[in-house]
Design a protein around this motif. Structure first.
Motif: not given
Length: 141
Positions: A67-84
């Motif tokens: 939920c926090a990662a989604q709120g920070l908009n740091i996930l890719d289309a697979n709901a994995h962290v996009d490091v960039d």
């Protein structure tokens, strides 16, 4: 675990978690959504770092991280962290960037997005150089 190691681990957890300053409204949304408290989450995170098997940690604590990662908009289309995207939220030194990439690569086969998010956070806590985080975050002010 020796007391000094517990204190060191607690300090490390606090340093990493504070680097990703979550807005209060996002914390409130995610804790409410997962029916947990921030304090309980920190305790579960500490337990996981101290070796508690993940099967003994309720999924709602893991979904809080998602939920926090989604709120920070740091996930890719697979709901994995996009490091960039993560590096846009918080400056990362080249070595921390590489560590985040390695954590992400090591977890690509995890299909449960909540478990993935929690394991990713644990990997980041274990592998990021928090001294670099703390030194560079001061430069952003």
């Amino acid at each position: 675990m020796c007391d000094y190691k517990k204190v060191l681990l607690a300090a490390l957890l606090l340093a990493v978690c504070q680097c990703f300053n979550l807005p209060n409204d996002l914390i409130a949304k995610c804790t409410t959504q997962q029916n947990i408290t921030s304090d309980n989450f920190r305790h579960k995170l500490y337990d996981a770092q101290a070796g508690t098997p993940l099967v003994n940690i309720s999924l709602n604590y893991m979904c809080y991280v998602l939920c926090a990662a989604q709120g920070l908009n740091i996930l890719d289309a697979n709901a994995h962290v996009d490091v960039d995207l993560l590096s846009e939220v918080e400056y990362m030194s080249p070595s921390n960037y590489d560590a985040a990439v390695q954590c992400n690569l090591g977890l690509q086969q995890e299909h449960d997005t909540c478990v993935y998010a929690f394991k990713m956070l644990l990997c980041l806590i274990k592998n990021l150089n928090t001294a670099e985080f703390l030194n560079t975050s001061e430069k952003k002010l």
